[in-house]
Write a protein that holds these residues in place. Structure first.
Motif, PDB file in Angstrom:
ATOM      1  N   LEU A  15       6.759 -31.462   0.486  1.00  0.00           N
ATOM      2  CA  LEU A  15       6.532 -29.970   0.885  1.00  0.00           C
ATOM      3  C   LEU A  15       7.958 -29.863  -0.138  1.00  0.00           C
ATOM      4  CD1 LEU A  15       6.946 -27.272   2.401  1.00  0.00           C
ATOM      5  CD2 LEU A  15       8.513 -28.419   4.005  1.00  0.00           C
ATOM      6  N   ILE A  16       8.701 -30.591   0.152  1.00  0.00           N
ATOM      7  CA  ILE A  16      10.595 -30.255  -0.898  1.00  0.00           C
ATOM      8  C   ILE A  16      10.174 -30.646  -2.578  1.00  0.00           C
ATOM      9  CG2 ILE A  16      12.698 -30.142  -1.026  1.00  0.00           C
ATOM     10  CD1 ILE A  16      11.895 -29.250   1.446  1.00  0.00           C
ATOM     11  N   ALA A  17       9.248 -31.251  -2.634  1.00  0.00           N
ATOM     12  CA  ALA A  17       8.840 -31.404  -4.181  1.00  0.00           C
ATOM     13  C   ALA A  17       8.367 -30.756  -5.012  1.00  0.00           C
ATOM     14  CB  ALA A  17       8.671 -32.886  -4.212  1.00  0.00           C
ATOM     15  N   GLY A  35       5.941 -36.721 -12.318  1.00  0.00           N
ATOM     16  CA  GLY A  35       6.373 -36.854 -10.906  1.00  0.00           C
ATOM     17  C   GLY A  35       5.503 -38.201 -10.521  1.00  0.00           C
ATOM     18  N   TYR A  36       5.925 -38.394  -9.325  1.00  0.00           N
ATOM     19  CA  TYR A  36       5.554 -39.639  -8.719  1.00  0.00           C
ATOM     20  C   TYR A  36       5.436 -39.815  -7.545  1.00  0.00           C
ATOM     21  CZ  TYR A  36       4.920 -44.748  -6.723  1.00  0.00           C
ATOM     22  OH  TYR A  36       4.936 -45.449  -6.469  1.00  0.00           O
ATOM     23  N   ALA A  37       4.306 -40.505  -6.255  1.00  0.00           N
ATOM     24  CA  ALA A  37       4.215 -40.213  -4.742  1.00  0.00           C
ATOM     25  C   ALA A  37       4.240 -41.870  -5.170  1.00  0.00           C
ATOM     26  CB  ALA A  37       3.287 -39.598  -4.248  1.00  0.00           C
ATOM     27  N   ALA A  80      15.648 -47.451  -1.082  1.00  0.00           N
ATOM     28  CA  ALA A  80      14.798 -48.652  -1.807  1.00  0.00           C
ATOM     29  C   ALA A  80      14.002 -48.123  -3.143  1.00  0.00           C
ATOM     30  CB  ALA A  80      13.833 -48.471  -0.572  1.00  0.00           C
ATOM     31  N   VAL A  81      13.796 -46.805  -3.043  1.00  0.00           N
ATOM     32  CA  VAL A  81      13.498 -45.545  -4.103  1.00  0.00           C
ATOM     33  C   VAL A  81      14.129 -46.271  -5.339  1.00  0.00           C
ATOM     34  CG1 VAL A  81      12.928 -43.493  -5.138  1.00  0.00           C
ATOM     35  CG2 VAL A  81      12.407 -43.953  -2.865  1.00  0.00           C
ATOM     36  N   ALA A  82      16.233 -45.731  -4.540  1.00  0.00           N
ATOM     37  CA  ALA A  82      16.543 -45.838  -6.145  1.00  0.00           C
ATOM     38  C   ALA A  82      16.687 -46.659  -6.433  1.00  0.00           C
ATOM     39  CB  ALA A  82      17.959 -45.607  -5.035  1.00  0.00           C
ATOM     40  N   ASP A  97      19.411 -35.946  -4.639  1.00  0.00           N
ATOM     41  CA  ASP A  97      18.039 -35.460  -3.448  1.00  0.00           C
ATOM     42  C   ASP A  97      18.118 -34.567  -2.738  1.00  0.00           C
ATOM     43  OD1 ASP A  97      20.404 -36.202  -1.880  1.00  0.00           O
ATOM     44  OD2 ASP A  97      18.983 -37.101  -0.373  1.00  0.00           O
ATOM     45  N   VAL A  98      17.170 -34.168  -2.057  1.00  0.00           N
ATOM     46  CA  VAL A  98      16.850 -32.875  -1.134  1.00  0.00           C
ATOM     47  C   VAL A  98      16.789 -33.610   0.629  1.00  0.00           C
ATOM     48  CG1 VAL A  98      15.630 -31.767  -2.508  1.00  0.00           C
ATOM     49  CG2 VAL A  98      14.170 -33.644  -0.925  1.00  0.00           C
ATOM     50  N   GLY A  99      17.511 -34.805   0.721  1.00  0.00           N
ATOM     51  CA  GLY A  99      17.539 -35.873   1.773  1.00  0.00           C
ATOM     52  C   GLY A  99      18.156 -34.422   2.813  1.00  0.00           C
ATOM     53  N   HIS A 130       4.943 -27.941   7.633  1.00  0.00           N
ATOM     54  CA  HIS A 130       4.389 -28.736   6.889  1.00  0.00           C
ATOM     55  C   HIS A 130       4.725 -29.469   5.522  1.00  0.00           C
ATOM     56  CE1 HIS A 130       1.166 -25.715   8.684  1.00  0.00           C
ATOM     57  NE2 HIS A 130       2.172 -25.043   8.137  1.00  0.00           N
ATOM     58  N   SER A 131       3.746 -30.764   5.814  1.00  0.00           N
ATOM     59  CA  SER A 131       4.104 -31.010   4.841  1.00  0.00           C
ATOM     60  C   SER A 131       3.498 -31.479   3.710  1.00  0.00           C
ATOM     61  CB  SER A 131       4.657 -32.564   5.717  1.00  0.00           C
ATOM     62  OG  SER A 131       3.748 -32.599   6.016  1.00  0.00           O
ATOM     63  N   GLY A 132       2.824 -32.262   2.342  1.00  0.00           N
ATOM     64  CA  GLY A 132       2.605 -33.013   1.712  1.00  0.00           C
ATOM     65  C   GLY A 132       2.780 -32.298   0.606  1.00  0.00           C
TER      66      GLY A 132
HETATM   67  N1  LIG Z   1      10.504 -30.041   5.406  1.00  0.00           N
HETATM   68  C1  LIG Z   1      11.339 -29.839   5.502  1.00  0.00           C
HETATM   69  O1  LIG Z   1      11.864 -28.948   6.170  1.00  0.00           O
HETATM   70  C2  LIG Z   1      12.528 -29.938   5.386  1.00  0.00           C
HETATM   71  C3  LIG Z   1      14.209 -29.517   4.283  1.00  0.00           C
HETATM   72  C4  LIG Z   1      14.543 -29.659   4.050  1.00  0.00           C
HETATM   73  C5  LIG Z   1      14.916 -30.854   3.382  1.00  0.00           C
HETATM   74  N2  LIG Z   1      13.597 -32.069   3.940  1.00  0.00           N
HETATM   75  C6  LIG Z   1      13.970 -33.533   2.620  1.00  0.00           C
HETATM   76  O2  LIG Z   1      13.531 -33.606   2.250  1.00  0.00           O
HETATM   77  C7  LIG Z   1      12.370 -35.149   1.782  1.00  0.00           C
HETATM   78  C8  LIG Z   1      10.981 -34.685   1.564  1.00  0.00           C
HETATM   79  O3  LIG Z   1      10.493 -34.493   2.628  1.00  0.00           O
HETATM   80  P1  LIG Z   1       8.924 -33.279   2.631  1.00  0.00           P
HETATM   81  O4  LIG Z   1       9.179 -32.165   3.676  1.00  0.00           O
HETATM   82  O5  LIG Z   1       9.277 -32.515   1.269  1.00  0.00           O
HETATM   83  O6  LIG Z   1       8.299 -34.983   3.207  1.00  0.00           O
HETATM   84  P2  LIG Z   1       6.671 -34.871   2.815  1.00  0.00           P
HETATM   85  O7  LIG Z   1       5.969 -33.430   2.387  1.00  0.00           O
HETATM   86  O8  LIG Z   1       6.025 -35.502   4.063  1.00  0.00           O
HETATM   87  O9  LIG Z   1       6.812 -35.836   1.459  1.00  0.00           O
HETATM   88  C9  LIG Z   1       7.542 -36.392   1.356  1.00  0.00           C
HETATM   89  C10 LIG Z   1       6.438 -37.584  -0.181  1.00  0.00           C
HETATM   90  O10 LIG Z   1       7.631 -39.101  -0.146  1.00  0.00           O
HETATM   91  C11 LIG Z   1       6.916 -39.838  -0.225  1.00  0.00           C
HETATM   92  N3  LIG Z   1       6.980 -41.117  -0.062  1.00  0.00           N
HETATM   93  C12 LIG Z   1       7.482 -41.278   1.105  1.00  0.00           C
HETATM   94  N4  LIG Z   1       7.667 -42.908   1.091  1.00  0.00           N
HETATM   95  C13 LIG Z   1       8.009 -43.289  -0.660  1.00  0.00           C
HETATM   96  C14 LIG Z   1       8.223 -44.188  -0.784  1.00  0.00           C
HETATM   97  N5  LIG Z   1       8.289 -45.364  -0.618  1.00  0.00           N
HETATM   98  N6  LIG Z   1       8.263 -44.231  -2.593  1.00  0.00           N
HETATM   99  C15 LIG Z   1       7.637 -43.266  -2.788  1.00  0.00           C
HETATM  100  N7  LIG Z   1       7.595 -42.071  -2.374  1.00  0.00           N
HETATM  101  C16 LIG Z   1       7.563 -41.576  -0.953  1.00  0.00           C
HETATM  102  C17 LIG Z   1       5.312 -39.910   0.535  1.00  0.00           C
HETATM  103  O11 LIG Z   1       4.505 -39.974  -0.752  1.00  0.00           O
HETATM  104  P3  LIG Z   1       2.374 -39.550   0.255  1.00  0.00           P
HETATM  105  O12 LIG Z   1       2.977 -38.328   0.416  1.00  0.00           O
HETATM  106  O13 LIG Z   1       2.234 -40.976  -0.758  1.00  0.00           O
HETATM  107  O14 LIG Z   1       3.038 -41.063   1.116  1.00  0.00           O
HETATM  108  C18 LIG Z   1       4.922 -37.618   0.077  1.00  0.00           C
HETATM  109  O15 LIG Z   1       5.323 -37.712  -1.394  1.00  0.00           O
HETATM  110  C19 LIG Z   1      13.040 -35.599   3.491  1.00  0.00           C
HETATM  111  O16 LIG Z   1      13.770 -36.590   2.813  1.00  0.00           O
HETATM  112  C20 LIG Z   1      12.943 -34.577   4.051  1.00  0.00           C
HETATM  113  O17 LIG Z   1      14.361 -35.231   4.679  1.00  0.00           O
HETATM  114  C21 LIG Z   1      12.815 -31.345   4.380  1.00  0.00           C
END
Ligand SMILES: NC(=O)c1ccc[n+]([C@@H]2O[C@H](COP(=O)([O-])OP(=O)(O)OC[C@H]3O[C@@H](n4cnc5c(N)ncnc54)[C@H](OP(=O)(O)O)[C@@H]3O)[C@@H](O)[C@H]2O)c1
Ligand SMILES: NC(=O)c1ccc[n+]([C@@H]2O[C@H](COP(=O)([O-])OP(=O)(O)OC[C@H]3O[C@@H](n4cnc5c(N)ncnc54)[C@H](OP(=O)(O)O)[C@@H]3O)[C@@H](O)[C@H]2O)c1
Lengths: 306, 306
Positions: A15-17, A35-37, A80-82, A97-99, A130-132
């Protein structure tokens, strides 16, 4: 808008990326974006929908030559990613990062990064349930906050550049220290999420009593909780485990207050309840005045035809 | 749509009464609509905005000659209002209410009503956090549920007519017994509201720590809670005091589950958290499929410019 970075690498394509990618394209903020996932599936989806100019099959390849690397993975795997990308970072590059948690991410990521690379943790306060890779949209960060949490001694120009990127993506940027960030977010986001998850879980347990009625008749309060409780399980597991102390502190206070209100209900102390509910009204007004939400009745949901 | 009642009296002129008035006008469901509210101020506002064909200065006057009387006051005063209007009700009239709690309202109102008057308790599952005569709108009940809770032996024609009114106002009508209603609503609405009030109260207490940041940075989870916790204090005080047992039972279960999740956080049991959060996702899907909410990302709020 002017280009801020020549080469941006997004690690994690959720979602964020994906929102950041579309926002960078909208604003012309980056030259090439790689990009990489982790999974083949997500990388294939990214290629299909044009998410990133180039999707790479390893994190190492994605960060090669990048002047900005954005870690967009769950907070539990930031370290681990770092470690994986560290040997491949260009000298002078910025890693961010955006964590949703900051102190723990800094402790995880910092030690891996080589001398000469700028590490500037960040957290955009914007999201959906939503995510992905398909869930992102360019407007996600518009008029929302993005908090930068630079560690001591960070290069001022590097911070200014990252700030320019987030502002270009629509966000209002502020700086804050990591511990303070983690406490504020425990109050405004982490504890509320755990509470919503809990309440929805309780309702789910009661299905045998109330059958599908919990869903069928879900009223305003509960409906909002279910939306919050539909958020990504991995992301939230990691948030709670890495922001443990602040979250548990807030939950402790929450339980105390809840017990006081339960006692007021049990003893019929209507004045206590009324006074409490009157006080909480004011904070809502503050949020609307701060422009962080709208006052439209029920967001028009009451008026929606399905 | 055909007229269902010749003369409708609304007692209480807040969110629900005003929405019902506009919905009745939209559908041509009632001949003349009279109204009464406790304060001069509300009656003056109603006259100013054309809420009701005739605003009366006493409940007795408002119900005179009405074939339907709708009690739209907080549940704590339903009994007092029933006592006030009882001597003035027309023979064969129907008295209904819109209260959020049913068993207690039946116990309060039933004993006051004379022989020959039909009493059919009801509860439209629709609302916003706003209150008062200006807050209503005709679409509030569209595609929402309205639960009828008829007491035993109620005249079938009288029920059918009230059903026709609510359907004409846009609602889907079902029947349910009072105890069951109060348990379902404790789960889907009353307990979630108390929890939201509590969490917002905790945040308010923490202001000295986090200053106005709780408001400034209020993220998705908390923002939704503040909206819920902005609801009318009198209405909610009365709901908790009159649906005490069911609410306390659900809160007891909630606290149990919350403690289990807190323990999982403390001990670092990520699997427990992940499994719990995965389970709660499903219930959200059910609600969207049931048409009770929309799946639009963040209801477009993320994209909103202020
Ligand atoms: N969602 C929110 O509301 C929100 C708001 C602000 C900040 N954040 C932060 O933003 C970050 C990402 O959240 P998101 O909502 O974008 O999550 P997301 O939609 O679930 O996406 C997570 C991504 O990380 C990838 N990933 C997971 N483990 C990995 C690994 N070991 N190596 C490489 N890629 C890996 C996943 O790949 P796969 O698809 O291949 O599994 C997926 O592409 C998190 O740290 C979260 O705390 C989220
Ligand atoms: N709001 C919701 O989300 C919702 C949803 C479903 C059902 N309900 C139920 O609907 C009922 C009304 O709620 P609401 O949201 O419409 O409330 P509201 O906007 O606060 O209006 C309440 C009305 O009741 C009047 N009132 C209070 N005490 C009275 C008395 N002793 N005699 C005569 N009038 C009196 C008030 O008059 P003044 O203005 O003069 O004080 C006001 O006009 C409640 O029983 C509530 O449980 C509410």
């Amino acid at each position: 808008m002017a280009q801020v970075y020549d080469r941006v690498a997004l690690i994690g394509l959720g979602l964020i990326a994906s929102s950041l990618f579309w926002a960078m394209k909208r604003g012309g903020l980056a030259g090439e974006v790689t990009g990489y996932a982790r999974s083949d599936e997500t990388r294939a989806t990214a290629r299909e929908i044009g998410l990133c100019d180039r999707v790479c099959d390893s994190a190492a390849e994605a960060v090669k030559g990048a002047d900005l690397v954005v870690l967009c993975v769950p907070v539990g795997v930031m370290g681990a990613v770092a470690a994986e990308i560290a040997p491949h970072l260009a000298p002078g590059a910025t890693v961010t990062d955006v964590g949703s948690v900051k102190a723990d991410v800094i402790a995880q990521v910092g030690p891996h990064l080589p001398e000469g690379v700028h590490f500037i943790p960040a957290h955009p306060l914007a999201g959906t349930e939503h995510s992905g890779p398909r869930s992102g949209f360019a407007e996600l960060f518009d008029n929302r906050w993005c908090l930068l949490v630079p560690v001591e001694g960070t290069d001022k120009d590097a911070i200014a550049r990252l700030r320019a990127l987030w502002e270009g993506a629509g966000a209002n940027v502020e700086e804050m220290d990591a511990e303070h960030h983690d406490l504020v977010l425990a109050v405004t986001s982490h504890a509320p999420h755990l509470i919503a998850y809990t309440m929805v879980g309780v309702a789910d347990d009661l299905r045998r009593v109330t059958d599908s009625e919990v869903i069928k008749y879900s009223a305003a309060g509960f409906r909002d909780f279910t939306r919050i409780a539909a958020s990504d399980p991995t992301m939230w597991r990691d948030v709670f485990l890495t922001n443990k102390d602040a979250t548990l502190e807030i939950l402790g206070r929450f339980t105390e207050e809840l017990f006081a209100l339960q006692r007021a209900i049990r003893t019929g102390d209507g004045d206590h309840l009324h006074a409490y509910f009157t006080r909480t009204r004011a904070i809502r007004r503050g949020i609307i005045e701060a422009g962080q939400d709208t006052d439209a009745p029920d967001f028009g949901r009451g008026a929606r035809k399905s």
